[in-house]
Structure formats: C-alpha cells, structure tokens
Write an enzyme that holds these catalytic residues in place. Structure first.
Site, mmCIF file in Angstrom:
data_model
loop_
_atom_site.group_PDB
_atom_site.id
_atom_site.type_symbol
_atom_site.label_atom_id
_atom_site.label_comp_id
_atom_site.label_asym_id
_atom_site.label_seq_id
_atom_site.Cartn_x
_atom_site.Cartn_y
_atom_site.Cartn_z
ATOM 1 N N CYS A 74 6.976 11.820 34.178
ATOM 2 C CA CYS A 74 6.380 10.538 34.485
ATOM 3 C C CYS A 74 6.130 9.432 33.411
ATOM 4 O O CYS A 74 5.589 9.754 32.370
ATOM 5 C CB CYS A 74 5.049 10.830 35.258
ATOM 6 N N ARG A 77 1.895 7.576 33.079
ATOM 7 C CA ARG A 77 0.560 8.431 32.821
ATOM 8 C C ARG A 77 -0.484 7.748 32.212
ATOM 9 O O ARG A 77 -1.459 8.344 32.021
ATOM 10 C CB ARG A 77 1.153 9.612 31.980
ATOM 11 N N TRP A 245 1.927 4.185 42.304
ATOM 12 C CA TRP A 245 2.841 3.054 42.680
ATOM 13 C C TRP A 245 4.055 3.204 42.297
ATOM 14 O O TRP A 245 4.383 3.814 41.145
ATOM 15 C CB TRP A 245 2.033 1.855 42.418
HETATM 16 N N1 ARG Z 1 11.578 8.462 42.429
HETATM 17 C C1 ARG Z 1 10.792 8.814 43.867
HETATM 18 C C2 ARG Z 1 11.400 7.645 44.794
HETATM 19 O O1 ARG Z 1 11.833 6.813 44.633
HETATM 20 C C3 ARG Z 1 9.366 8.823 43.612
HETATM 21 C C4 ARG Z 1 8.812 9.621 42.484
HETATM 22 C C5 ARG Z 1 7.294 9.038 42.178
HETATM 23 N N2 ARG Z 1 7.241 7.772 41.650
HETATM 24 C C6 ARG Z 1 6.098 7.368 41.436
HETATM 25 N N3 ARG Z 1 6.157 6.026 41.079
HETATM 26 N N4 ARG Z 1 4.892 7.765 41.372
HETATM 27 O O2 ARG Z 1 11.029 7.800 45.791
#
Ligand code: ARG
Length: 373
Positions: A74, A77, A245
């Site tokens: 991530c 963070r 988000w």
């Molecule tokens: N990459 C995933 C999607 O496009 C979501 C993963 C979590 N992403 C985030 N910004 N918290 O649906």
C-alpha cells in the site's frame, strides 16, 4: 510426565504472538508498565485456559491501524492512524453482517468525501460462528462469459458464476454491481442485493475529448477489500472489510486499461484519433495518460476523493520520514508500490524496500468457494 501435543505448540505460539503484540501496543499507546504487565498476565492465562483471547476495543482499534501501517503493497499508508474502526465482533447472523456492511459503506462514502474504515467481524476459533464474505470487494462489477466475449469485469467471471448458481441474475450490462455473499460458519452462504443508495458511482468523462464514445464508462467511488484476513497478535479475523480512497491509476491504468480487464486502450486511442499502426507511435502510452486524466477529472468533478500517483508518492515519502522518526522500519513491496503510470517520475521507483512480513497484518486467504473458471 507431560507429553507435548500440537495443541500445546499452538497455545505456545499464540502466547508468543500475543506477548509481542501487547508489548508493541503498550509502547505505542504509552500504557503504564503496571497496567501492561497485568494485561499480559491476563491474556496468557486466558490463552492457557481457552486456547484464545479477546482483544480490548483499544487493542482491536490500534491493531487494525498497525495492520494498515504494515501493508507492504500500500502506497497510501501515511493515513494509517486515521482509520475508523467498527467493532462488530458481536455479529451473530448474516443479517447483522449485512447491516454492518451497509453502515460501513455509508460511513466510508460520506457523500463523496471518502473516509478510511474497517469493519471487524468475529474472530476465528473453535465454534463455527465466524463469518466469511465471499466478495473480493463490497462493490464490484459482474463479468459474463458470452459467445462473443466477456461482458463486464473479466476479473469477476468466476465469482459471477458462483452468484448465479446461488440464484442471482444480473441485468447483463458491463457494470452490474454484484450482490453481497455472506457465509456464517459452515452454513450455505446467503445472498443480499446491494441497495443502489449505498453504491456511489462516478460517470467518466474527459475535460477535452469524447474519450469514451461508444461505451458509457464509469467506476465506483470506494474500494472496500472484503476477502482478506486481519491478524492481530495471533488472533485471526477472517472477515474484516476495509477501505481507503482510490489512487487514479488503479482505475485508469489497471481496471480500465489492462488487456485482461476492461481493455479500453484501443477504444480510447480510436476516439483520440491516434495512429495505432505501430507500437512505436506510443499510442498505448498516450491513451493511458488521457484515460488516467479522465479518471482524476471525473472524480474531482463528482466531488469524490481520489489521489493522483504523484501526490500519493509524495505522501508515502512523508510516511517513510514519520516512521523513521518513530524508530520503525518501513517494509514494502516495490513492484506494488510503484504506480502503473510513469513510475520513474515518482520517488518510490528510485528506492528499494524490504518485503518482510510484520504483524499485525492483512493476509490473503483461500476463497471459500470452488474456483471453476
Ligand atoms: N486496486 C483495487 C481496485 O482497483 C483496490 C485496492 C485497494 N485500493 C485502495 N486505494 N485502497 O479496485
């Protein structure tokens, strides 16, 4: 004589992991040494007696935030300490869970001003009273395999078939929201239709070009990952959906751009009038940039929180500095941290990261249904 059994080993390793977590928790939250010691003894005794232990609401809340802080893949963070934790460990039925998921979606969506949140359902243990959410994300589009090709989200074809076997029928558009599938213990899973009121979506447009002519492109506002397991101090929470988000490239480069996903680059290139006769015209790169620009423009216009990859990378650098100041090492998976658009224009590209597992953590787990595609 006491013979060591596998149950003893399980108890010992749980005690070790619990102690490690409680120590870190006490340090980070500035607990009084006497209180920390008492809590440690209490937990060790509870494990010896029952084979498990129960987190206090404070341990649960801080532990979940630590799991985000430790999420090696991530880039977002920096905001780990600003996540709202819904403690729903008392959920006893599929209806309880469905209600909690709707509450989560409403809170996280917040009219477009997205708020990071996690909903924590009962921990795994002896009884069969734990839950699994079968969906990969709470909001996700269906994918249908037709004679002419796939309609909708190719990544959802297998799960869409599972929903159909459970009696669900989608409308057949490229953007049908899948129902929620909730399983209690070993009971058959139950299907809940997602109310449209809880699924904010953003129609995609480009500020200058008719980029999507021929395809009504859109995406949902909040990514809520619902198939990962949360582990805190050796205790496992198999259902703990969480959200942040979006970073624009997740949608613009991957979800809509990948050949094995919505594969929109050829359409976008055609609508931009690009010369696609040779790779060397860089038509894919140009199409990617405009597709990503459309995503950022559309979310902004709709008042839905989104971050571009340059800003996200800068925020990640601040996170790295913060962690250094706090005396903690930042672990990471480089191949996931670099954005899938212009990676070398961000700082993360030029650094290396140690991809080491640190607890508390989010873990991938086997899907509870048989994969048939
Ligand atoms: N990459 C995933 C999607 O496009 C979501 C993963 C979590 N992403 C985030 N910004 N918290 O649906």
């Amino acid at each position: 004589m006491h013979v060591t059994t596998s149950a003893d080993i399980g108890i010992q390793s749980l005690q070790t992991e619990a102690e490690l977590f409680l120590l870190r928790f006490a340090q980070e939250t500035g607990m009084e040494p006497a209180a920390a010691l008492a809590r440690r003894q209490e937990v060790l005794a509870e494990i010896a007696e029952t084979g498990a232990y129960t987190h206090t609401p404070e341990e649960l809340t801080h532990g979940a935030k630590m799991a985000w802080r430790n999420a090696n893949r991530c880039i977002g963070r920096l905001f780990w300490n600003r996540m709202h934790v819904f403690d729903v460990r008392k959920a006893a039925s599929e209806e309880d869970v469905f209600e909690a998921l709707l509450r989560h979606l409403a809170f996280a969506t917040n009219g477009g001003e997205i708020r990071p949140a996690i909903t924590i359902l009962p921990q795994a243990g002896e009884g069969a009273d734990t839950f699994r959410i079968w969906n990969h994300q709470l909001l996700r589009y269906a994918g249908y395999e037709k004679a002419t090709g796939i309609v909708g989200e190719p990544a959802s074809v297998g799960f869409t078939r599972v929903c159909e076997r459970l009696g669900w029928r989608g409308e057949g558009t490229p953007f049908d929201l899948l129902p929620l599938v909730i399983q209690h213990g070993r009971k058959p899973p139950r299907l809940f239709e997602l109310p449209r009121t809880h699924a904010l979506e953003v129609p995609l447009t480009h500020p200058e070009h008719d980029l999507f002519a021929g395809f009504p492109a859109k995406w949902y506002a909040v990514p809520v990952i619902s198939d990962m397991l949360l582990e805190i101090g050796g205790i496992r929470y198999p259902a703990a959906p969480f959200n942040g988000w979006y970073m624009g490239t997740e949608i613009g480069s991957r979800n809509l751009g990948d050949e094995a996903r919505y594969n929109l680059l050829p359409l976008v290139a055609a609508n931009l009038g690009l010369d696609t006769s040779s790779n060397a015209t860089l038509w894919k790169d140009r199409a990617l940039v405009e597709l990503n620009a459309a995503v950022l423009h559309s979310y902004r216009r709709a008042g839905v929180t989104i971050v571009d990859h340059h800003t996200a990378a800068q925020q990640f650098s601040v996170f790295e500095r913060n962690e250094e100041k706090a005396g903690r090492a930042v672990t990471g998976r480089w191949s996931w941290l670099i954005p899938p658009l212009s990676p070398s224009a961000t700082s993360v590209f030029h650094k290396s990261y140690e991809d080491r597992i640190v607890s508390p953590q989010f873990i991938h787990q086997h899907p509870p249904y048989a994969q048939t595609n």
